[in-house]
Design an enzyme around this catalytic site. Structure first.
Site, short mmCIF file in Angstrom:
data_model
loop_
_atom_site.label_atom_id
_atom_site.label_comp_id
_atom_site.label_asym_id
_atom_site.label_seq_id
_atom_site.Cartn_x
_atom_site.Cartn_y
_atom_site.Cartn_z
N LYS A 113 0.82 -1.22 0.00
CA LYS A 113 0.00 0.00 0.00
C LYS A 113 0.85 1.27 0.00
CE LYS A 113 -4.45 -1.49 1.70
NZ LYS A 113 -5.56 -1.25 2.61
N LYS A 197 -4.89 -9.77 -6.53
CA LYS A 197 -6.20 -10.03 -5.92
C LYS A 197 -7.23 -9.01 -6.40
CE LYS A 197 -5.84 -7.35 -1.71
NZ LYS A 197 -6.09 -7.12 -0.35
N LYS A 200 -10.74 -3.12 -4.40
CA LYS A 200 -11.47 -1.88 -4.63
C LYS A 200 -10.58 -0.86 -5.31
CE LYS A 200 -13.63 -2.47 -0.13
NZ LYS A 200 -13.52 -2.12 1.28
P1 AMP Z 1 -11.23 -4.84 3.05
O1 AMP Z 1 -12.17 -4.38 2.02
O2 AMP Z 1 -9.79 -4.75 2.64
O3 AMP Z 1 -11.51 -4.26 4.40
O4 AMP Z 1 -11.49 -6.41 3.21
C1 AMP Z 1 -12.60 -6.94 3.89
C2 AMP Z 1 -12.53 -8.44 3.91
O5 AMP Z 1 -12.60 -8.96 2.58
C3 AMP Z 1 -11.23 -8.99 4.51
O6 AMP Z 1 -11.54 -10.13 5.30
C4 AMP Z 1 -10.41 -9.37 3.32
O7 AMP Z 1 -9.51 -10.43 3.60
C5 AMP Z 1 -11.50 -9.84 2.35
N1 AMP Z 1 -11.06 -9.67 0.95
C6 AMP Z 1 -10.76 -8.50 0.31
N2 AMP Z 1 -10.39 -8.73 -0.97
C7 AMP Z 1 -10.45 -10.08 -1.15
C8 AMP Z 1 -10.20 -10.96 -2.25
N3 AMP Z 1 -9.83 -10.48 -3.44
N4 AMP Z 1 -10.37 -12.29 -2.07
C9 AMP Z 1 -10.79 -12.78 -0.87
N5 AMP Z 1 -11.03 -12.02 0.21
C10 AMP Z 1 -10.87 -10.69 0.08
#
Ligand code: AMP
Ligand code: TRP
Length: 333
Positions: A113, A197, A200
């Site tokens: 990041k 991965k 967003k």
């Molecule tokens: P975040 O939006 O980064 O706060 O992520 C929220 C949750 O979604 C966390 O548990 C992440 O590990 C999961 N997550 C985010 N992106 C992915 C992805 N591409 N594949 C699987 N899990 C994800």
């Protein structure tokens, strides 16, 4: 045996996608049936990278709407936003003094990041994993459903819990929280590049399926998704060097609840366009109702605010009780 308690957090940075859904939200809903669960919109984590205040406000409500739309029930689970329970920030400070610089230096998410110019990253982004440990341990949570990208942060939370228990001579005071990572699709990959991965922050919207995407968007994105020019193979090994094809097959297997082996059995020898048609159908079936519900829920913001307020009250009671004991252990008066 300590009582099981689930905690997880999602950042309100807008646009939840299929990765969030399969990696986290879907499991949140399953766990809610079996255990006491606390689900938090982690707004203090979001501001480690600058957020426009009005966007942040909207995104917090949209994340709550997404929680509810996927099936979280505020009568069963505690749903609230992090900044409204001040214990998170307080415990994070204590953990800043327990955690080691060497531990944080190993965190790969910070490296990703912060990019090439680390000097310009916020201090908050660097110590973000300490706040995450505080989120979990403030409630003495034992289980944490997350995608695979969060595994390293969970290991750090365990190290912090262990060191606190040792430093303050209180073995078993903090539980060592266990990650609950989905077995099959722990990491949903970008539709444009199977080595990255789904996220967003990736620029192209074609790289992800958003929960709010309409039928046409989903169909178009799957149509344009990278796959492979050869036919679908009959074994998983043949997919090793084809991450985009494997990703599409994995998503299909997960959503349609059929093992990858069985999917390959049924589809081997066919073109990827065959998989794409089926994948579009199952995605439209599963995702568009969620998107419609999110939009509907967002029409009544006062209801979403009420959900947060009630959740905050419940979370605060647990947090304050635990903080009292934590302060005592540390020797704070
Ligand atoms: P975040 O939006 O980064 O706060 O992520 C929220 C949750 O979604 C966390 O548990 C992440 O590990 C999961 N997550 C985010 N992106 C992915 C992805 N591409 N594949 C699987 N899990 C994800
Ligand atoms: N760091 C997590 C992410 O980016 C979000 C998060 C913050 C979290 N605090 C948490 C997840 C506590 C689980 C438990 O996805």
């Amino acid at each position: 045996m300590k009582k099981k308690l689930v905690f997880s957090g999602v950042q309100p940075t807008g646009n939840l996608h299929l990765g969030n859904y399969l990696g986290a939200l879907k499991n949140f809903v399953i766990l809610q049936k079996e255990m006491k669960c606390i689900y938090c919109v982690v707004d203090l984590h979001a501001i480690t990278i600058f957020q426009k205040p009005e966007d942040l406000n909207n995104n917090v409500l949209e994340t709550v709407a997404s929680f509810l739309a996927t099936g979280l029930d505020p009568k069963k689970s505690i749903i609230f936003n992090q900044s409204s329970v001040s214990g998170h920030a307080e415990l994070a400070w204590i953990f800043n003094c327990v955690s080691r610089i060497g531990w944080l230096n190993r965190m790969t998410q910070f490296k990703d990041k912060a990019g090439s110019d680390k000097e310009k990253a916020s201090v908050g982004l660097y110590i973000y994993p300490n706040l995450m440990a505080a989120d979990i341990l403030l409630y003495k949570a034992t289980h944490v459903p997350v995608g695979a990208d969060q595994k390293q942060h969970l290991e750090l939370a365990r190290d912090i819990a262990q060191k606190f228990n040792n430093d303050f001579n209180c073995s078993n005071f903090f539980p060592l929280p266990e990650p609950l990572i989905p077995k099959n699709v722990s990491r949903v990959m970008s539709l444009r590049d199977g080595t990255k991965k789904m996220s967003k922050s990736e620029e192209s919207d074609y790289s992800r399926i958003n929960l709010k995407d309409k039928e046409d968007d989903i169909a178009n994105k799957i149509k344009k998704a990278k796959s492979d020019s050869e036919a679908i193979p009959d074994n998983i090994k043949a997919l090793e060097a084809k991450p985009e094809a494997l990703n599409l097959l994995n998503i299909y297997s997960e959503i349609s609840n059929v093992s990858l082996e069985k999917v390959l059995n049924e589809m081997s020898g066919k073109e990827y366009s065959f998989l794409k048609t089926k994948l579009t159908d199952v995605l439209v079936n599963e995702i568009t109702p969620v998107g419609k519900e999110i939009k509907k829920l967002l029409e009544d913001k006062s209801h979403l605010m009420k959900v947060l307020k009630k959740g905050t009250e419940k979370a605060n009671i647990i947090a304050e009780e635990n903080l009292k004991n934590i302060r005592e252990k540390v020797g704070l008066i």
